[in-house]
Design an enzyme around this catalytic site. Structure first.
Site, PDB file in Angstrom:
ATOM      1  N   ASN A   1      -7.139 -12.558  38.716  1.00 52.75           N
ATOM      2  CA  ASN A   1      -6.097 -13.141  37.869  1.00 52.75           C
ATOM      3  C   ASN A   1      -6.176 -12.646  36.419  1.00 52.75           C
ATOM      4  O   ASN A   1      -5.174 -12.187  35.854  1.00 52.75           O
ATOM      5  CB  ASN A   1      -6.231 -14.674  37.927  1.00 52.75           C
ATOM      6  CG  ASN A   1      -5.323 -15.354  36.949  1.00 52.75           C
ATOM      7  OD1 ASN A   1      -5.707 -15.663  35.824  1.00 52.75           O
ATOM      8  ND2 ASN A   1      -4.082 -15.574  37.346  1.00 52.75           N
TER       9      ASN A   1
ATOM     10  N   LYS B   1     -14.671 -23.748  23.692  1.00 53.31           N
ATOM     11  CA  LYS B   1     -13.387 -23.072  23.903  1.00 53.31           C
ATOM     12  C   LYS B   1     -12.232 -24.061  23.788  1.00 53.31           C
ATOM     13  O   LYS B   1     -11.237 -23.811  23.116  1.00 53.31           O
ATOM     14  CB  LYS B   1     -13.410 -22.453  25.303  1.00 53.31           C
ATOM     15  CG  LYS B   1     -12.204 -21.629  25.644  1.00 53.31           C
ATOM     16  CD  LYS B   1     -12.218 -21.177  27.088  1.00 53.31           C
ATOM     17  CE  LYS B   1     -13.552 -20.536  27.465  1.00 53.31           C
ATOM     18  NZ  LYS B   1     -13.507 -19.871  28.761  1.00 53.31           N
TER      19      LYS B   1
ATOM     20  N   ASP C   1     -10.565 -20.890  38.851  1.00 53.14           N
ATOM     21  CA  ASP C   1     -11.508 -19.933  38.252  1.00 53.14           C
ATOM     22  C   ASP C   1     -11.744 -18.890  39.346  1.00 53.14           C
ATOM     23  O   ASP C   1     -10.914 -18.754  40.277  1.00 53.14           O
ATOM     24  CB  ASP C   1     -12.807 -20.629  37.824  1.00 53.14           C
ATOM     25  CG  ASP C   1     -13.710 -19.733  36.963  1.00 53.14           C
ATOM     26  OD1 ASP C   1     -13.383 -19.494  35.790  1.00 53.14           O
ATOM     27  OD2 ASP C   1     -14.743 -19.241  37.474  1.00 53.14           O
TER      28      ASP C   1
ATOM     29  N   LYS D   1     -12.164 -30.917  30.949  1.00 57.24           N
ATOM     30  CA  LYS D   1     -11.194 -29.926  31.424  1.00 57.24           C
ATOM     31  C   LYS D   1     -11.931 -28.625  31.641  1.00 57.24           C
ATOM     32  O   LYS D   1     -12.682 -28.175  30.774  1.00 57.24           O
ATOM     33  CB  LYS D   1     -10.104 -29.747  30.339  1.00 57.24           C
ATOM     34  CG  LYS D   1      -9.050 -28.723  30.680  1.00 57.24           C
ATOM     35  CD  LYS D   1      -7.840 -29.381  31.317  1.00 57.24           C
ATOM     36  CE  LYS D   1      -6.988 -28.406  32.090  1.00 57.24           C
ATOM     37  NZ  LYS D   1      -7.441 -28.164  33.477  1.00 57.24           N
TER      38      LYS D   1
ATOM     39  N   LYS E   1     -16.799 -28.214  34.119  1.00 55.04           N
ATOM     40  CA  LYS E   1     -16.668 -27.089  35.050  1.00 55.04           C
ATOM     41  C   LYS E   1     -17.160 -27.559  36.412  1.00 55.04           C
ATOM     42  O   LYS E   1     -17.960 -28.493  36.492  1.00 55.04           O
ATOM     43  CB  LYS E   1     -17.515 -25.899  34.578  1.00 55.04           C
ATOM     44  CG  LYS E   1     -17.092 -24.562  35.145  1.00 55.04           C
ATOM     45  CD  LYS E   1     -15.913 -23.940  34.426  1.00 55.04           C
ATOM     46  CE  LYS E   1     -15.395 -22.716  35.122  1.00 55.04           C
ATOM     47  NZ  LYS E   1     -14.355 -22.027  34.366  1.00 55.04           N
TER      48      LYS E   1
END
Ligand code: NDP
Length: 450
Positions: free
Chosen positions: A244, A118, A170, A94, A130
């Site tokens: 964001n 994380k 992202d 993820k 990622k």
């Protein structure tokens, strides 16, 4: 750090650098973790004997592919894309997708490595990954972005799935890009399932996902301050970025009584000494989320504010700094300036925004330092909640998701205290690294030699 540990860390890093040449961001992210983990691993022989650190710094796999697309002028363009599937010991991979011209394998490996820790910290069953591309969405039409996303999904769809790997947004990948990607996945696979998070509310998205990283970062900061008997009320705050994470950091910090006086983008920063209130933030949301304009335009609307071209906001005196733009945007010199201005807390909304010697300086001076893998985990946490809602085929209310987010950020803070408390000062970096590590390492030990 004792000289023995320093030698051991240096030796480990020499090996890693040799195996991964030309990847400075990845080296930096690993060093930051290994510096705090080495003494812990030495005390726990089971991790050392199983070579857990060596195994955790090697991604499970990296998929590299070409993305060919056609621009509005009919020219053929070719970009490179990656998916780094770093570690799935505690759940499906993820982590977000980044579209930015400075994306390299090194950047995505650093981000994927950080994501493992994380995601573990959130307490949810998520592994780390990622991905992204060196595609630059800036200045492209919606149709060009759509064609790029569709072409990227032609390859990516083979490698993702709700039980395999669940990407999200992202830098450069927001609601528009996720929608194009999801729509094309659905067409290719003829399945409607939660294989991406950050989706629109009409097709399986979660309330509060858009706000989650920024809100979560402010909740984490409030937790750190509360632990010292303080709060955000009446604190002057610096925020960098205006995407964001930055926008919703400003929103929540303001709601909790703080006054945010800066925002930035890659062209410079604005300083508004009166504070960026809800009305001004509505202007920023329209500017950045709808019109995709530049931050300098703020000063034409709010004339008390000033624009500082090609500068970062860290020289403005303040109580709290939230770096929310990108990696390595806060140097050692910036940290010294913040400290000279009596900064009380630095809370990282972006990933690895503070250079390693800047981190050392802040921690050695015992200011509150909220490291990214703890402070910005709210985004992926709500992505995890989006996956749960998709699996249940239910949608939770805004209040319910926000409450869960608050609880997760509170729990991460507690884990940092458990592992980072030393002589009354909480080293959140150490706490987050150890707490994130233990869960993944224990799962790897349990699996045996795999
Ligand atoms: P956005 O694309 O929405 O915004 C990025 C912002 O950072 C923009 O203002 C951009 O300015 C600025 N920026 C990007 N690159 C640079 C650069 N090289 N120099 C100066 N400014 C730069 O991204 P997000 O807000 O989503 O992400 C920001 C950070 O937060 C990243 O580090 C990301 O990994 C991290 N993060 C994001 C999460 C999320 O849920 N979105 C979750 C956890 C972490 P410009 O428009 O001029 O490029």
């Amino acid at each position: 750090m004792t000289s023995d540990v320093r030698n051991e860390v240096d030796g480990f890093m020499r090996g890693l650098t040799k195996r991964n040449p030309g990847e400075p961001e990845f080296h930096q992210a690993v060093r930051e973790v290994v510096e705090t983990l080495m003494p812990f691993v030495n005390e726990h022989r089971e991790y050392k004997d199983a070579q857990i650190l060596e195994r955790m710094t090697e991604p499970d796999r990296i998929i590299i592919f070409r993305v060919t697309w056609e621009d509005d002028q009919g020219h053929i363009r070719a970009n490179r894309a990656w998916r780094v599937q770093f570690n799935n010991s505690i759940g499906p991979y993820k982590g977000g997708l980044r579209f930015h011209p400075n994306v390299t394998q090194s950047v995505l490996k650093f981000l994927g490595f950080e994501q493992v820790f994380k995601n573990s910290l959130t307490g949810l069953p998520m592994g780390g990954g990622k991905g992204g591309s060196n595609f630059n969405p800036k200045g492209k039409s919606d149709r060009e972005v759509m064609r790029f996303c569709q072409s990227m999904m032609v390859e990516l769809h083979r490698h993702i799935g709700e039980d395999t790997d669940v990407p999200a947004g992202d830098i450069g990948v927001g609601a528009r890009e996720i929608s194009y990607l999801f729509g094309f996945y659905k067409r290719l696979e003829n399945r409607f399932s939660g294989i991406l998070t950050g989706k629109g509310l009409a097709f399986g998205g979660s309330l509060v996902r858009t706000e989650a990283t920024g809100y979560g970062c402010v909740y984490f900061c409030e937790n750190m301050l509360n632990h010292r008997g303080d709060s955000l009320k009446h604190k002057t705050c610096l925020v960098s970025g205006s995407g964001n994470v930055a926008i919703y950091t400003v929103e929540k910090a303001t709601q909790l009584g703080g006054k945010v006086v800066t925002l930035s983008d890659s062209s410079g920063f604005i300083h508004d000494p009166d504070g960026i209130d809800a009305e001004k933030l509505a202007f920023i949301k329209d500017l950045k989320e709808v019109r995709r304009g530049r931050i300098a335009e703020y000063t034409t609307q709010f004339t008390n504010a000033t624009f500082h071209e090609q500068q970062r906001p860290w020289s403005v005196p303040a109580d709290i700094a939230f770096p929310c733009a990108t990696q390595n945007e806060l140097s050692l010199d910036d940290a010294k300036i913040l400290l000279a201005n009596n900064i009380q807390a630095v809370c990282e909304g972006a990933n690895m925004p503070t250079e390693l010697d800047g981190v050392h300086q802040l921690i050695n001076t015992k200011v509150l330092f909220g490291p990214a893998k703890a402070a910005n985990a709210g985004g992926v946490a709500v992505s995890g909640l989006e996956q749960s809602q998709n699996a249940l085929r239910l949608s939770w209310s805004r209040e319910e998701v926000d409450q869960r987010l608050r609880t997760i950020m509170h729990d991460i803070h507690e884990k940092c205290i458990e592992h980072g408390n030393g002589d009354g000062y909480i080293n959140y970096m150490k706490g987050a690294n150890i707490a994130g590590f233990v869960k993944v390492a224990d799962a790897m030990l349990a699996y045996g030699v795999v």
